[in-house]
Design an enzyme around this catalytic site. Structure first.
Site, PDB file in Angstrom:
ATOM      1  N   ASP A  59       0.870  -1.174   0.000  1.00 21.67           N
ATOM      2  CA  ASP A  59       0.000   0.000   0.000  1.00 21.67           C
ATOM      3  C   ASP A  59       0.909   1.227   0.000  1.00 21.67           C
ATOM      4  OD1 ASP A  59      -1.638   2.172   0.717  1.00 21.67           O
ATOM      5  OD2 ASP A  59      -2.947   0.925   1.939  1.00 21.67           O
ATOM      6  N   VAL A  60       0.760   2.090  -0.999  1.00 20.31           N
ATOM      7  CA  VAL A  60       1.669   3.236  -1.130  1.00 20.31           C
ATOM      8  C   VAL A  60       1.550   4.221   0.015  1.00 20.31           C
ATOM      9  CG1 VAL A  60       1.798   3.081  -3.648  1.00 20.31           C
ATOM     10  CG2 VAL A  60       0.030   4.531  -2.588  1.00 20.31           C
ATOM     11  N   ASN A  86       2.226   5.364 -10.062  1.00 22.41           N
ATOM     12  CA  ASN A  86       0.991   5.299 -10.839  1.00 22.41           C
ATOM     13  C   ASN A  86      -0.245   5.040  -9.988  1.00 22.41           C
ATOM     14  OD1 ASN A  86      -0.726   4.570 -13.344  1.00 22.41           O
ATOM     15  ND2 ASN A  86      -0.745   2.682 -12.154  1.00 22.41           N
ATOM     16  N   TYR A 151     -10.574  14.243  -6.450  1.00 17.11           N
ATOM     17  CA  TYR A 151      -9.634  13.717  -7.442  1.00 17.11           C
ATOM     18  C   TYR A 151      -8.907  14.846  -8.163  1.00 17.11           C
ATOM     19  CZ  TYR A 151      -7.914  10.658 -11.189  1.00 17.11           C
ATOM     20  OH  TYR A 151      -7.125   9.957 -12.064  1.00 17.11           O
ATOM     21  N   LYS A 155      -4.803  15.418  -8.135  1.00 19.85           N
ATOM     22  CA  LYS A 155      -3.998  15.333  -9.344  1.00 19.85           C
ATOM     23  C   LYS A 155      -3.352  16.672  -9.697  1.00 19.85           C
ATOM     24  CE  LYS A 155      -4.419  10.976 -10.203  1.00 19.85           C
ATOM     25  NZ  LYS A 155      -3.244  10.074 -10.125  1.00 19.85           N
ATOM     26  N   THR A 186      -9.231   1.749 -19.316  1.00 22.49           N
ATOM     27  CA  THR A 186      -8.694   0.843 -18.300  1.00 22.49           C
ATOM     28  C   THR A 186      -9.850   0.141 -17.591  1.00 22.49           C
ATOM     29  OG1 THR A 186      -8.762   2.521 -16.566  1.00 22.49           O
ATOM     30  CG2 THR A 186      -6.761   2.418 -17.924  1.00 22.49           C
TER      31      THR A 186
END
Length: 284
Positions: A59-60, A86, A151, A155, A186
């Site tokens: 988990d980042v 990513n 979001y 970003k 995706t």
């Protein structure tokens, strides 16, 4: 011919699907040894098997998990040369309606996770004389849409983080760049469009057609096309590029949104259902 990334070691986060999976495969095909990270073991291990990489479930947002990732890179390969940050999540809601828990979860993964990754991997790159960090942002970091406040903010924030990291790490020959993809087909975007299409009483394909109609290229990207952009920023061809943002959006950023609601010269807006004599398709 020598593979362009032969001898390089790359760490790719969010590598179990979508752009991350395509990137892991692209870097491996170009000769890199790849460590793939993600939270879901089964898809991660499947992608790793397909490209000869090493899967590390992580988990980042957890520093301890990053310690395991970097230890794997050091023990198995002697360090790392490339980090592709990513991994990302999304949540819906306007600035007034987004749940605060969702807001914090998005910032934690999409911003904190990138910072933790850079902090963990930069020492490995430094010891090998430099390297490249590629942060996958989004066109949502450049423009905004409705009900997407968390979001969009996350970003946008990582673009500032990329510039700061490029300045801080440049003296160590570590390059840091951002990639802003547009609509890409995706697993995540397919689920999203299917859900919206169901709410609107239409099909996912009809919705995709409508979404990409304003783009000059008139289509969404394949994950492999975005992976090729990551590969450029990660590799030696971009050796004098740092602190920059590469936009891969099918030309969406070039469109004057003010023309989208009214006829324009050459007959109106692009519509894939109506061809005209010059090979383009325009709404009449």
């Amino acid at each position: 011919m020598t593979a362009p990334l032969a001898g390089r070691i790359a760490i790719v986060t969010g590598a179990g699907s979508g752009i991350g999976a395509a990137t892991a495969r692209r870097l491996a095909a170009d000769g890199a040894a790849v460590i793939l990270t993600g939270r879901r073991p089964a898809p991660l291990e499947a992608v790793a098997a397909s490209c000869g990489g090493i899967a590390v479930v992580a988990d980042v947002t957890e520093p301890g998990d990053w310690a395991r990732v970097t230890a794997t890179a050091q023990d198995r390969f002697g360090g790392a040369d490339v980090l592709v940050a990513n991994a990302g999540v999304e949540a819906f809601g306007s600035v007034e309606s987004v749940r605060l828990d969702d807001w914090h979860a998005v910032q934690r993964t999409n911003v904190d996770g990138v910072l933790l990754g850079i902090r963990a991997v930069a020492p490995l790159l430094r010891r090998r004389g430099g390297g490249s960090i590629v942060v996958v942002s989004s066109v949502a970091g450049l423009t905004a849409g409705p009900d997407y406040a968390a979001y969009v903010t996350s970003k946008t924030a990582v673009l500032g983080l990329v510039r700061s990291a490029a300045v801080d790490l440049g003296p160590d020959r570590i390059r840091v760049n951002a990639l802003c993809p547009g609509w890409t087909r995706t697993e995540m975007s397919e689920r999203e469009t299917a859900a919206i299409a169901a709410e609107q009483g239409t099909t996912a394909e009809a919705l995709w057609t409508r979404l990409v109609a304003p783009l000059p290229l008139g289509r969404a990207a394949d994950p492999d096309e975005i992976a090729a952009c990551v590969r450029f920023l990660a590799g030696p061809e971009s050796s004098f590029v740092t602190g920059s943002t590469l936009v891969a959006d099918g030309g969406g950023g070039a469109v004057d949104v003010g023309t989208l609601g009214s006829p324009v010269e050459r007959g109106g807006l692009r519509d894939p259902s109506v061809p005209n004599g010059d090979g383009h398709r325009w709404r009449r």
